[in-house]
Design an enzyme around this catalytic site. Sequence first.
Site, short mmCIF file in Angstrom:
data_model
loop_
_atom_site.label_atom_id
_atom_site.label_comp_id
_atom_site.label_asym_id
_atom_site.label_seq_id
_atom_site.Cartn_x
_atom_site.Cartn_y
_atom_site.Cartn_z
N THR A 376 8.14 -31.07 -46.50
CA THR A 376 8.72 -30.54 -47.71
C THR A 376 9.25 -31.70 -48.53
O THR A 376 9.41 -32.79 -48.01
CB THR A 376 9.83 -29.56 -47.28
OG1 THR A 376 9.23 -28.62 -46.44
CG2 THR A 376 10.52 -28.91 -48.43
N THR A 394 6.90 -27.46 -50.95
CA THR A 394 6.38 -27.81 -49.63
C THR A 394 4.95 -27.37 -49.40
O THR A 394 4.46 -26.42 -50.04
CB THR A 394 7.28 -27.19 -48.53
OG1 THR A 394 6.91 -27.75 -47.28
CG2 THR A 394 7.15 -25.68 -48.46
N ASP A 418 5.48 -19.93 -41.24
CA ASP A 418 6.88 -19.55 -41.47
C ASP A 418 7.13 -18.05 -41.24
O ASP A 418 8.28 -17.61 -41.15
CB ASP A 418 7.33 -19.92 -42.90
CG ASP A 418 7.75 -21.39 -43.00
OD1 ASP A 418 7.90 -22.04 -41.95
OD2 ASP A 418 7.94 -21.88 -44.12
N SER A 447 11.64 -18.58 -46.10
CA SER A 447 11.80 -20.03 -46.17
C SER A 447 13.25 -20.41 -45.89
O SER A 447 14.14 -19.57 -45.96
CB SER A 447 11.43 -20.50 -47.58
OG SER A 447 11.76 -21.85 -47.76
N GLY A 470 12.65 -28.12 -42.69
CA GLY A 470 12.63 -26.80 -42.04
C GLY A 470 14.02 -26.19 -42.05
O GLY A 470 14.77 -26.35 -43.01
O1 DON Z 1 10.00 -23.08 -46.20
C1 DON Z 1 10.43 -23.59 -45.18
O2 DON Z 1 11.52 -23.34 -44.73
C2 DON Z 1 9.56 -24.60 -44.45
N1 DON Z 1 8.18 -24.34 -44.75
C3 DON Z 1 9.99 -25.96 -44.83
C4 DON Z 1 9.21 -27.01 -44.10
C5 DON Z 1 9.83 -28.33 -44.11
O3 DON Z 1 10.89 -28.55 -44.65
C6 DON Z 1 9.12 -29.37 -43.36
N2 DON Z 1 9.76 -30.64 -43.55
N3 DON Z 1 10.21 -31.36 -42.81
#
Ligand code: DON
Length: 565
Positions: A376, A394, A418, A447, A470
């Site tokens: 992201t 992302t 997700d 998300s 995440g």
């Molecule tokens: O929307 C979300 O929460 C995840 N798809 C975010 C993924 C993410 O931040 C990956 N990065 N390190």
Amino acid sequence: MAATPSGRQVGDPAIPNRVPAVFPAGWRFPAGAHATFAPHAIVASNNRLAAEVGAEVMKQGGNAVDAAVATGFALAVTFPEAGNLGGGGYMVIRMADGRTAALDYRETAPLAATRDMYVGANGKLTGESVIGPKASGVPGAVAGMIEAHRKYGVLPISRVLAPALRLASEGFLVDSTLFRSLSGENYRIGGFTGKSVFFPNGVPLPIGSRLVQPQLARTIRLITDSGSTVFYRGSIADSIAAEMQRSGGLITKEDLARYRPIWRRPIHSSYRGYSLISMPPSSSGGTTVTELLNILEAYGRPSPFGTAERIHALASASQRAFIDRNSKLGDPGFVKIPLSTLTSKAYAKAIAKTISHDHADPTTRLLSNVREGNETTHYSVVDRFGNAVATTTTLNDLYGSGVFVSGAGFFLNDEMDDFTASPGIPNMFGLIQGAANSIAPGKRMLSAMSPTIVLDPKGNLLLVTGARGGPRIISATSQIILDVIDHRMSLADAMSAPRIHHQSLPDSIRVETGGVEPAVLARLREMGHHVYELSGIASAASIMRVRGGYDAMDDPRSHGGAVGF
Ligand code: DON
């Protein structure tokens, strides 16, 4: 273009009484570092070239939304691990006249998606939600950015997209960050047509080589000429659908034609007299940050930074907020969400009462109470008028699903992971989620992205923040806010401070290596917490108003920058 370092220590910002932070002896980032200062306008991003684009557009008279859109398109060119046209995101806007807005351009599940599509005959997950063509949701990024520009931008779209177009068609030099990022990802990218762009001789593009992306340049030119129609109903839609057919994916032209970004009412909440503007579902970000901060406010006076008491309170509040997140949140178009309860002070007060001052509660016990009743990128922008934009976007994993749209030059996301693929089974972030987030055609997957704007008690802009990582996004965003408000840290200290994370399950506190004093770790374990070390918790990009302008900073855990004037 170059912004000057602030050259100022703590104690000088507009918010009085900034207190020099003290970090544990073993912590890898120093306290007292400097952010980048600019008097008028500034962008902070995980990618410096993209931040330069945002600043350039504001120098030409663009506002913060123009700059955010320009930065977003530039990220798709210069930061392909996360910047994207084939993913989605969220944008929180606060205009200087007080108007606020929240744009949801999250991906949706294709019409052919089914609840159990990732569960194999043996009852185990197949892994198709992570790599390959079935992992992708219908991309929202292009529709979202074009819509934000339509509603709030002031420059013509051709001026806003020109820098990204130039970077794609003329190229830019591959630096060590891009080289390193690509080096670990052959297994993901190598099986698809992006291989010829990023691994031209079977190896990652070397440092110092020029990356020119003619297919992507053509895509950006088409969007410049015909807006998002070309992406959702025109020749780019054809390319996406053809790629899906070739490789066995689900997204069709009908899916693309149906996609719409959604303007939502931002969540307005408060913390100890400061106001927060944050993202409502389909992201859990704003709801969970709000619930977590409300619980902490009700819990009582904050203990000093880094103490066992503080970490216990933070972890216990986070554990409880994540229980609600994982069980109650999903796409509001599909499930009823008790949003006003979850974000209310009264609810937080009742939850705060369940936190003991000296021992941890196992998540399993808290869950039974409930039944009774990475990659992201984030960027923050402020313009010379005082308009502010916080955007997180992302592809989910680095380079998304690995699938590259031939002829159009961009990666597709693996956002389908997700969703709750199977209740009780963790996703790639270890999140165990419920039926509210199960897969359904047209539904947005939950998300954790948390673009957030904070106002000081007088209602003036204070902080623009958000992160990648995440579910740890929620922790990093909350803790930057807490470090600034409760611990009176400067922006640089708040960005450098060690972070912790508790997402209810697994039932443990994750701490950054060296970020907690050994005696504090021992005390937390005595209280009954399971504590594990991690190398890094999320990566933010933030701006804070200070006397005479703005401090801005990319996360020291990242390799981007801040650029302003
Ligand atoms: O929307 C979300 O929460 C995840 N798809 C975010 C993924 C993410 O931040 C990956 N990065 N390190």
